[in-house]
Design a protein around this motif. Structure first.
Motif, PDB file in Angstrom:
ATOM      1  N   UNK A  99       0.663  -1.282  -0.060  1.00  0.00           N
ATOM      2  CA  UNK A  99       0.092   0.170  -0.043  1.00  0.00           C
ATOM      3  C   UNK A  99       0.860   1.263   0.046  1.00  0.00           C
ATOM      4  N   UNK A 100       1.991   1.327   0.708  1.00  0.00           N
ATOM      5  CA  UNK A 100       2.980   2.318   0.824  1.00  0.00           C
ATOM      6  C   UNK A 100       3.565   2.647  -0.714  1.00  0.00           C
ATOM      7  N   UNK A 101       3.792   1.555  -1.477  1.00  0.00           N
ATOM      8  CA  UNK A 101       4.428   1.851  -2.686  1.00  0.00           C
ATOM      9  C   UNK A 101       3.309   2.175  -3.665  1.00  0.00           C
ATOM     10  N   UNK A 102       2.335   1.606  -3.425  1.00  0.00           N
ATOM     11  CA  UNK A 102       1.099   2.116  -4.303  1.00  0.00           C
ATOM     12  C   UNK A 102       0.854   3.566  -4.030  1.00  0.00           C
ATOM     13  N   UNK A 103       0.795   3.913  -2.798  1.00  0.00           N
ATOM     14  CA  UNK A 103       0.719   5.460  -2.383  1.00  0.00           C
ATOM     15  C   UNK A 103       1.658   6.324  -3.083  1.00  0.00           C
ATOM     16  N   UNK A 104       2.871   5.872  -3.154  1.00  0.00           N
ATOM     17  CA  UNK A 104       4.172   6.612  -3.678  1.00  0.00           C
ATOM     18  C   UNK A 104       3.686   6.813  -5.114  1.00  0.00           C
ATOM     19  N   UNK A 105       3.377   5.704  -5.840  1.00  0.00           N
ATOM     20  CA  UNK A 105       2.998   5.844  -7.296  1.00  0.00           C
ATOM     21  C   UNK A 105       1.791   6.960  -7.434  1.00  0.00           C
ATOM     22  N   UNK A 106       0.807   6.941  -6.670  1.00  0.00           N
ATOM     23  CA  UNK A 106      -0.373   7.483  -6.520  1.00  0.00           C
ATOM     24  C   UNK A 106       0.012   9.360  -6.468  1.00  0.00           C
ATOM     25  N   UNK A 107       0.980   9.563  -5.545  1.00  0.00           N
ATOM     26  CA  UNK A 107       1.490  10.808  -5.425  1.00  0.00           C
ATOM     27  C   UNK A 107       2.366  11.325  -6.392  1.00  0.00           C
ATOM     28  N   UNK A 108       3.160  10.310  -6.865  1.00  0.00           N
ATOM     29  CA  UNK A 108       3.950  10.731  -8.039  1.00  0.00           C
ATOM     30  C   UNK A 108       3.015  11.169  -9.307  1.00  0.00           C
ATOM     31  N   UNK A 109       2.039  10.070  -9.531  1.00  0.00           N
ATOM     32  CA  UNK A 109       1.090  10.516 -10.841  1.00  0.00           C
ATOM     33  C   UNK A 109       0.485  11.808 -10.553  1.00  0.00           C
ATOM     34  N   UNK A 110      -0.192  12.041  -9.350  1.00  0.00           N
ATOM     35  CA  UNK A 110      -0.898  13.164  -9.114  1.00  0.00           C
ATOM     36  C   UNK A 110      -0.018  14.516  -9.589  1.00  0.00           C
ATOM     37  N   UNK A 178      -4.881  -3.714  -1.287  1.00  0.00           N
ATOM     38  CA  UNK A 178      -4.045  -4.042   0.037  1.00  0.00           C
ATOM     39  C   UNK A 178      -4.531  -3.723   1.125  1.00  0.00           C
ATOM     40  N   UNK A 179      -5.621  -2.855   1.317  1.00  0.00           N
ATOM     41  CA  UNK A 179      -6.374  -2.534   2.456  1.00  0.00           C
ATOM     42  C   UNK A 179      -7.344  -3.679   2.825  1.00  0.00           C
ATOM     43  N   UNK A 180      -7.948  -4.072   1.854  1.00  0.00           N
ATOM     44  CA  UNK A 180      -8.603  -5.415   1.964  1.00  0.00           C
ATOM     45  C   UNK A 180      -7.913  -6.527   2.301  1.00  0.00           C
ATOM     46  N   UNK A 181      -6.705  -6.874   1.905  1.00  0.00           N
ATOM     47  CA  UNK A 181      -5.782  -7.979   2.655  1.00  0.00           C
ATOM     48  C   UNK A 181      -5.655  -7.582   4.138  1.00  0.00           C
ATOM     49  N   UNK A 182      -5.342  -6.400   4.410  1.00  0.00           N
ATOM     50  CA  UNK A 182      -4.971  -6.155   5.876  1.00  0.00           C
ATOM     51  C   UNK A 182      -6.384  -6.675   6.660  1.00  0.00           C
TER      52      UNK A 182
END
Length: 201
Positions: A99-110, A178-182
Motif C-alpha cells: 500500500x505504501x508503494x502504491x501510495x507513492x505511485x499515486x502521489x507521483x502521478x498526481x 492491499x487494504x482489503x488484505x489487511x
C-alpha cells in the motif's frame, strides 16, 4: 470464503496490475512514443513511481498472497492452525508495504498530472521555443486549447496524461486491494484460515 483463498485471489489480481504499472512507467521514458534525450523527459518519470512503487514493491506482496493458501495450517509447536495464523499476520505487513508503494505511485502521478508534461513550446506563428513546462496548476486539464502550446515531442500531452492517469487509477486500485488484505489478514490471524479448518477434530 477461506482467508487463504481470498488472499490468493488478491495476489492473482495484483500481479497484472503491477505489470501494467511497470510498462506505463517504461513507456513514459519515450515521450509521445519517440526516443528522445533524457533532458526531454518529464522529471516525475525518473521518480519511478510505476516501476518501484506500484511495480516491484507490489510484486512481493502479491507472491506472498499467492502462497498463503499453500502454507501448512498445522504443526506450529503443537498448536493447530498456528502456522496459518502467523502467515496471515505476515501478509498484513506485506500488504502495508504494498500500500505504501502504491501510495507513492499515486502521489507521483498526481504531481505529474498537475505539473503537466515537459515539451517544446510554440508561439502562435509556429516558432518553436525552448523545452519547458508550459502549464501551471493543472490548467491544461480543463482547457484543451492550451495543448496546442506543446509542439512535441510527438503528441506529448495525450501521452503524458493517459499514462499517468493509468498509473493513478491502478495505484488506487492496488491500495484498495492491499487494504482489503489487511482486513482479511486480521480475520485470518484471529480466526485462522476458514475459522479453524485444521482444528475441527
Amino acid at each position: 470464503m477461506c482467508s487463504g483463498n481470498c488472499a490468493k485471489c488478491l495476489g492473482v489480481t495484483l500481479i497484472p496490475l503491477a505489470i501494467i504499472c511497470i510498462l506505463c512507467n517504461i513507456l513514459l521514458f519515450f515521450p509521445g512514443g519517440n526516443v528522445t534525450e533524457s533532458s526531454e523527459i518529464t522529471d516525475e518519470v525518473f521518480y519511478l513511481g510505476g516501476i518501484l512503487g506500484s511495480g516491484v514493491l507490489m510484486i512481493f506482496p502479491a507472491l506472498v498472497f499467492l502462497g498463503l493458501k499453500n502454507n501448512d495450517c498445522c504443526g506450529c509447536c503443537g498448536n493447530e492452525s498456528c502456522g496459518k495464523r502467523f502467515a496471515m499476520f505476515g501478509s498484513i505487513l506485506f500488504a502495508a508495504a504494498g500500500a505504501v508503494g502504491a501510495a507513492y505511485s499515486v502521489i507521483v502521478s498526481c504531481v505529474a498530472i498537475n505539473h503537466g508534461p515537459k515539451c517544446f513550446t510554440t508561439f502562435p506563428n509556429g516558432t518553436i521555443y525552448n523545452l519547458t513546462y508550459p502549464f501551471a496548476d493543472g490548467n491544461y486539464l480543463s482547457n484543451r486549447t492550451l495543448w496546442d502550446i506543446c509542439g512535441g515531442p510527438g503528441d506529448i500531452v495525450t501521452w503524458h496524461l493517459t499514462l499517468f492517469s493509468i498509473l493513478l487509477i491502478t495505484g488506487l486500485v492496488q491500495i484498495g486491494l492491499c487494504a482489503f488484505q489487511v482486513i482479511n489478514g486480521l480475520i485470518g490471524t484471529i480466526c485462522g484460515d476458514c475459522c479453524g479448518c485444521c482444528g475441527s477434530s
